[in-house]
Structures are given as structure tokens and as C-alpha cells.
Design a protein around this motif. Structure first.
Motif, mmCIF file in Angstrom:
data_model
loop_
_atom_site.group_PDB
_atom_site.id
_atom_site.type_symbol
_atom_site.label_atom_id
_atom_site.label_comp_id
_atom_site.label_asym_id
_atom_site.label_seq_id
_atom_site.Cartn_x
_atom_site.Cartn_y
_atom_site.Cartn_z
ATOM 1 N N PRO A 130 0.841 -1.207 0.000
ATOM 2 C CA PRO A 130 0.000 0.000 0.000
ATOM 3 C C PRO A 130 0.877 1.259 0.000
ATOM 4 O O PRO A 130 1.879 1.325 0.706
ATOM 5 C CB PRO A 130 -0.813 -0.134 1.286
ATOM 6 C CG PRO A 130 -0.899 -1.615 1.514
ATOM 7 C CD PRO A 130 0.435 -2.160 1.054
ATOM 8 N N TYR A 131 0.446 2.229 -0.816
ATOM 9 C CA TYR A 131 1.276 3.403 -1.124
ATOM 10 C C TYR A 131 1.046 4.498 -0.083
ATOM 11 O O TYR A 131 -0.088 4.950 0.095
ATOM 12 C CB TYR A 131 0.794 3.904 -2.477
ATOM 13 C CG TYR A 131 1.822 4.501 -3.386
ATOM 14 C CD1 TYR A 131 2.945 3.803 -3.746
ATOM 15 C CD2 TYR A 131 1.632 5.774 -3.921
ATOM 16 C CE1 TYR A 131 3.865 4.349 -4.623
ATOM 17 C CE2 TYR A 131 2.543 6.328 -4.795
ATOM 18 C CZ TYR A 131 3.658 5.605 -5.142
ATOM 19 O OH TYR A 131 4.562 6.159 -6.016
ATOM 20 N N GLY A 132 2.098 4.920 0.589
ATOM 21 C CA GLY A 132 1.932 6.019 1.540
ATOM 22 C C GLY A 132 0.997 5.677 2.682
ATOM 23 O O GLY A 132 0.322 6.543 3.231
ATOM 24 N N ALA A 133 0.963 4.390 3.094
ATOM 25 C CA ALA A 133 0.022 3.925 4.114
ATOM 26 C C ALA A 133 0.717 3.604 5.431
ATOM 27 O O ALA A 133 0.148 2.946 6.297
ATOM 28 C CB ALA A 133 -0.729 2.697 3.614
ATOM 29 N N GLY A 134 1.964 4.051 5.583
ATOM 30 C CA GLY A 134 2.686 3.750 6.819
ATOM 31 C C GLY A 134 3.220 2.330 6.850
ATOM 32 O O GLY A 134 3.656 1.847 7.890
ATOM 33 N N LEU A 135 3.198 1.638 5.699
ATOM 34 C CA LEU A 135 3.716 0.270 5.627
ATOM 35 C C LEU A 135 5.006 0.232 4.827
ATOM 36 O O LEU A 135 5.470 -0.818 4.410
ATOM 37 C CB LEU A 135 2.649 -0.662 5.040
ATOM 38 C CG LEU A 135 1.336 -0.654 5.848
ATOM 39 C CD1 LEU A 135 0.268 -1.499 5.169
ATOM 40 C CD2 LEU A 135 1.570 -1.144 7.286
ATOM 41 N N SER A 136 5.568 1.402 4.637
ATOM 42 C CA SER A 136 6.909 1.575 4.092
ATOM 43 C C SER A 136 7.095 1.135 2.649
ATOM 44 O O SER A 136 8.020 0.393 2.327
ATOM 45 C CB SER A 136 7.932 0.894 4.992
ATOM 46 O OG SER A 136 9.110 1.637 4.929
ATOM 47 N N SER A 137 6.244 1.648 1.782
ATOM 48 C CA SER A 137 6.499 1.456 0.352
ATOM 49 C C SER A 137 7.806 2.136 -0.045
ATOM 50 O O SER A 137 8.485 1.684 -0.970
ATOM 51 C CB SER A 137 5.339 2.009 -0.479
ATOM 52 O OG SER A 137 5.282 3.421 -0.428
ATOM 53 N N SER A 138 8.179 3.198 0.672
ATOM 54 C CA SER A 138 9.427 3.906 0.311
ATOM 55 C C SER A 138 10.653 3.032 0.574
ATOM 56 O O SER A 138 11.536 2.910 -0.280
ATOM 57 C CB SER A 138 9.533 5.238 1.049
ATOM 58 O OG SER A 138 9.555 5.064 2.443
ATOM 59 N N ALA A 139 10.703 2.383 1.736
ATOM 60 C CA ALA A 139 11.861 1.523 2.019
ATOM 61 C C ALA A 139 11.832 0.263 1.160
ATOM 62 O O ALA A 139 12.887 -0.254 0.777
ATOM 63 C CB ALA A 139 11.900 1.152 3.499
ATOM 64 N N ALA A 140 10.622 -0.243 0.841
ATOM 65 C CA ALA A 140 10.536 -1.407 -0.053
ATOM 66 C C ALA A 140 11.144 -1.054 -1.409
ATOM 67 O O ALA A 140 11.884 -1.856 -2.004
ATOM 68 C CB ALA A 140 9.092 -1.851 -0.200
ATOM 69 N N LEU A 141 10.861 0.160 -1.889
ATOM 70 C CA LEU A 141 11.436 0.599 -3.169
ATOM 71 C C LEU A 141 12.963 0.721 -3.059
ATOM 72 O O LEU A 141 13.707 0.211 -3.901
ATOM 73 C CB LEU A 141 10.808 1.943 -3.571
ATOM 74 C CG LEU A 141 11.348 2.607 -4.834
ATOM 75 C CD1 LEU A 141 11.234 1.687 -6.041
ATOM 76 C CD2 LEU A 141 10.611 3.927 -5.104
ATOM 77 N N GLU A 142 13.426 1.384 -2.015
ATOM 78 C CA GLU A 142 14.884 1.552 -1.842
ATOM 79 C C GLU A 142 15.598 0.198 -1.715
ATOM 80 O O GLU A 142 16.649 -0.022 -2.324
ATOM 81 C CB GLU A 142 15.166 2.371 -0.574
ATOM 82 C CG GLU A 142 14.716 3.816 -0.653
ATOM 83 C CD GLU A 142 14.361 4.408 0.711
ATOM 84 O OE1 GLU A 142 13.882 5.548 0.744
ATOM 85 O OE2 GLU A 142 14.546 3.710 1.745
ATOM 86 N N ALA A 143 15.021 -0.691 -0.917
ATOM 87 C CA ALA A 143 15.677 -1.989 -0.673
ATOM 88 C C ALA A 143 15.683 -2.840 -1.941
ATOM 89 O O ALA A 143 16.656 -3.561 -2.207
ATOM 90 C CB ALA A 143 14.975 -2.720 0.470
ATOM 91 N N ALA A 144 14.596 -2.765 -2.737
ATOM 92 C CA ALA A 144 14.568 -3.505 -4.003
ATOM 93 C C ALA A 144 15.683 -2.993 -4.923
ATOM 94 O O ALA A 144 16.393 -3.780 -5.552
ATOM 95 C CB ALA A 144 13.196 -3.359 -4.668
ATOM 96 N N VAL A 145 15.841 -1.668 -4.959
ATOM 97 C CA VAL A 145 16.916 -1.080 -5.770
ATOM 98 C C VAL A 145 18.277 -1.528 -5.231
ATOM 99 O O VAL A 145 19.181 -1.898 -5.995
ATOM 100 C CB VAL A 145 16.811 0.463 -5.777
ATOM 101 C CG1 VAL A 145 18.035 1.088 -6.429
ATOM 102 C CG2 VAL A 145 15.527 0.904 -6.465
#
Ligand code: ADP
Ligand code: MG
Length: 410
Positions: free
Chosen positions: A134-149
Motif C-alpha cells: 500500500p502506497y503512503g500507508a505507513g507500511l513503508s512502500s518507500s523503504a521497499a522501493l529503496e531496498a529492491a533497488v
């Protein structure tokens, strides 16, 4: 009544197929990129403790961000995301710097920049991402993106930091997590504390990650609620938290000022009990805004204690008794740290009223998600009750997922 919305996780093959297809559509069918993925996370307890050198206890979610990436010989970065429609974004690695990259590409290019800053041999690349976090839902889509990269660049450029899926290299992953934090703080400009990136890169399946943010050390705490007849229900309130970036920075600044007043490197040094009482007395005398300083510090110190208490319960196989700790965490975040909002409070209260053993907001706050510890047989009932409470208040319908502890980026 209607069926509450569920946020389903994709299987690994489904996620990989999606990004391979998107890569072919954006960069040509002949190309043969590699594919990787990284999870979002939900924090069980230990909120706003990471930037205070404290403890937190996240699990990695089954929901992941997938990436297909092909390294380039030059320093061009070309990016597309299924979540961000529009033309392929292009930038040069050499042009990435604090303040120089706007929008979502900062989270991607920032990781490459941070690895290059460490002297690691990263160049340009073509990449696409797609995600069921979930995007911007406090479940860390931002870190998931960074870690995938991070794991994609590690593999594609032979950095040798992540280890193999069978044997993850925790020391190397700590380096990758630090690069992701730099990307988020310095390139994306979000002053978050580091829990999210460690959760995505260093968690283990069926375990919660006890992260000590003072020295980045971790312990894997067995976490299998189903064995105890329990479930961890996550409620995405869908309440936007985009206008409150300044609030997060303000909390951080207050904690740092309090630590300076107390003459300690971080609030982790304030011990509960007498230590806390003495610290609060000193802050009352010496702070510009004593009431605020006292409340913020009381939250941080008590929250770190609650992390230790929850870990003790999990270690002892007594997860059924964890409810009051979640409730106390929520009260502290609402009343002392002042980062809750009406949607989070309604989610927590309606879940408890429908039989949840305990509930609290999770993540940074001001929107995002709440968690509830629920008897497995009561999950549907609690979802109905929360959805009805939201409808009665005229809020947008919430979304639900039952979280289990999944594996790290790979
Ligand atoms: P959270 O991490 O809680 O989901 P944030 O505000 O920290 O919320 O991060 C959300 C931002 O991260 C998005 O607005 C976007 O800039 C970026 N982001 C996350 N996932 C993706 C994705 N799959 N594609 C593009 N950007 C993404
Ligand atoms: Mg985030």
C-alpha cells in the motif's frame, strides 16, 4: 453491510512476471533484465524510537515491491513505475545530489548515489518497478522501493553485499540499509530514522526483527501468531499524511534538543524509573517549552520499555498477553507524542470494541495504518466493525490485511 476491502499480496512469480512485462514494454522486448523484490514492513511496537537510538520491532510483510533492472555501461538512469504513470524518467548518476532530484525517482537514484558515495562500482541502469505494498500507508512502500533497488544494484554490479537468498549476509545488508537511509534522508528529503530499511533488508521469515538503533544490531525473535490462534490485523485508514512532513521533523528536533539539555548523546541513555523522573525534572527547569519536552521524552523512554516487554512475552510464548502493551503504546503516541489522528483513533477503538486484544497506530502517524491483535476467529468481525465505524463517521473505507512475518529483500 459490504465486504471489507482486502489488500492481497502477489506471489513472487506474479510480481516478477509483472515487472518483466513492464520492462519489455518500456525498454524493448529483446532485453533480458534481472528481477528482485523487497518487502514493506509493519512495526509491532517501538514507534518514533529509531532516531532516538532506541529499540523497535518490525516484521517484513508478504507485500513486496518488485524491480526488473539491467545495468548500463554509461551513467544514465532510466526509470518507470507502474504506480507513477507517465513517460520514462531519465537522469544521470553524476547529477544526483541533495536537493537535485524531485519526486519518486529520488528514492531510486538516491540509493545508487549513496552506494557510489561509498566508492562502490555502481553505474547507470534501466529499471521498472511495480508494487503491491500500500502506497503512503505507513507500511513503508518507500523503504521497499529503496531496498529492491539496493539488492538489484548489489547483484547487477557484483557488489557482493547482500549474500544469497539462502544465506543473507547481515553485515553487507547493514551497509545496503545505510545507503537506503541516506537516499531517503538526503536525496528524497524525508528525515526518517532507519527502522524501515533495516526491516526490509534484514528481517527473517517467521521472525520479528528486534533492531537496536544505537548500534544497528539485530536479534530475530520468533513470531508465529497463528500457532497461538491469533492474527495481526493491519488497518490501512487511507487517511492522507502528506501535509505533515514538518511534524515528523519537529518531533525529531524536540527529541534532539531534549537530549542536548540532558547532556546525553540520545534519549536511549535515559533509563526508565528514577532516570526518567530525574530527566523530566531537569527538562521542566531547562526547556523552552517544558510541557512538550516532557511529554515527548516520556513517550520515547516508555516506548523503549514496551519493546522489551513485548519481546519478553514473545520469547515466552505469551503473545496472548500482548494486548495491553499495544494499547499503552497507542495512548502514549496519541497523548504524549501527539502523532495520532481521528481515523487512527477510531480504527483502534472500534477494533477493541469488537474484541481485539489490543490495538495501536503503527508507523509515523497522522494517518497511515493501525494494527490490532485479534483472535483468528474474530478477524472478520473486527474488520466489519472497523469498516462500519468508518462509514458511520463518513471516512473513506479502510483496507485490511492480515500480516505474517515474511522474508527480506532478495
Ligand atoms: P510509505 O513509505 O509509508 O508508503 P512514504 O511517503 O514514505 O510512505 O513513501 C511513499 C513514496 O515513495 C511515494 O509517494 C513515492 O514517491 C515513493 N514510492 C514508493 N513506492 C513506489 C513505487 N512502487 N513507484 C514509485 N514510487 C514509489
Ligand atoms: Mg516511508
Amino acid at each position: 453491510s459490504t465486504t471489507p476491502t482486502q489488500v492481497d499480496a502477489w506471489s513472487l512469480p506474479e510480481g516478477e512476471a509483472r515487472v518483466r512485462q513492464l520492462f519489455a514494454a518500456r525498454f524493448g522486448a529483446g532485453a533480458d533484465p534481472g528481477a528482485w523484490s523487497a518487502p514493506g514492513r509493519v512495526n509491532l511496537i517501538g514507534e518514533h524510537t529509531d532516531y532516538n537510538g532506541g529499540l523497535c520491532l518490525p516484521i517484513a510483510l508478504p507485500h513486496r515491491t518488485h524491480i526488473a533492472l539491467r545495468p548500463r555501461e554509461d551513467d544514465l538512469i532510466r526509470l518507470a513505475s507502474a504506480q507513477e504513470p507517465g513517460a520514462v524518467r531519465e537522469l544521470r548518476l553524476a547529477d544526483v545530489a541533495p536537493g537535485a532530484v524531485a519526486g519518486w525517482t529520488a528514492y531510486v537514484a538516491g540509493v545508487a548515489w549513496a552506494l557510489a558515495e561509498r566508492g562502490l562500482p555502481v553505474r547507470g541502469f534501466d529499471a521498472v518497478v511495480d508494487s503491491c505494498v500500500p502506497y503512503g500507508a505507513g507500511l513503508s512502500s518507500s523503504a521497499a522501493l529503496e531496498a529492491a533497488v539496493a539488492v538489484a544494484l548489489d547483484d547487477a554490479f557484483g557488489l557482493g553485499l547482500a549474500g544469497s537468498p539462502q544465506e543473507p549476509d547481515d553485515a553487507g545488508r547493514t551497509v545496503l540499509a545505510a545507503a537506503c537511509v541516506r537516499a531517503e534522508n538526503e536525496i528524497a528529503g524525508a528525515p526518517t530514522g532507519g527502522m524501515d530499511q533495516s526491516a526490509s533488508l534484514r528481517a527473517r521469515a517467521e521472525h520479528a526483527l528486534l533492531l537496536d538503533c544505537l548500534d544497528s544490531s539485530v536479534r530475530h525473535v520468533p513470531f508465529d501468531l497463528a500457532a497461538d490462534g491469533l492474527a495481526l490485523l493491519v488497518v490501512d485508514t487511507r487517511a492522507a499524511h502528506s501535509l505533515v512532513d514538518g511534524q515528523y521533523a519537529a518531533r525529531r528536533a524536540t527529541c534532539e534538543a531534549a537530549a542536548r539539555t540532558l547532556g546525553v548523546a540520545s534519549l536511549r541513555e535515559v533509563t526508565p524509573g528514577d532516570g526518567l523522573a530525574a530527566a523530566l525534572a531537569r527538562l521542566t527547569e531547562a526547556s523552552e517549552d517544558p510541557d512538550t519536552a516532557v511529554r515527548r521524552v516520556r513517550h520515547v523512554v516508555s516506548e523503549i520499555e514496551r519493546v522489551e516487554a513485548l519481546v519478553e512475552l514473545l520469547d515466552a510464548g505469551r503473545a496472548q498477553e500482548a494486548g495491553p502493551l499495544l494499547d499503552a503504546s497507542h495512548a502514549s503516541l496519541r497523548d504524549d507524542y501527539e502523532v495520532s489522528c481521528v481515523e487512527l483513533d477510531v480504527a483502534v477503538e472500534s477494533a477493541r470494541a469488537a474484541g481485539a486484544l489490543g490495538a495501536r497506530m503503527t508507523g509515523g502517524g497522522f494517518g497511515g495504518s493501525a494494527i490490532a491483535l485479534v483472535d483468528v476467529e474474530r478477524v472478520a468481525q473486527v474488520e466489519q466493525a472497523v469498516a462500519q465505524a468508518f462509514a458511520a463517521r463518513g471516512f473513506a473505507p479502510p483496507a485490511f490485511l492480515v500480516a505474517t512475518a515474511a522474508g527480506p529483500a532478495t
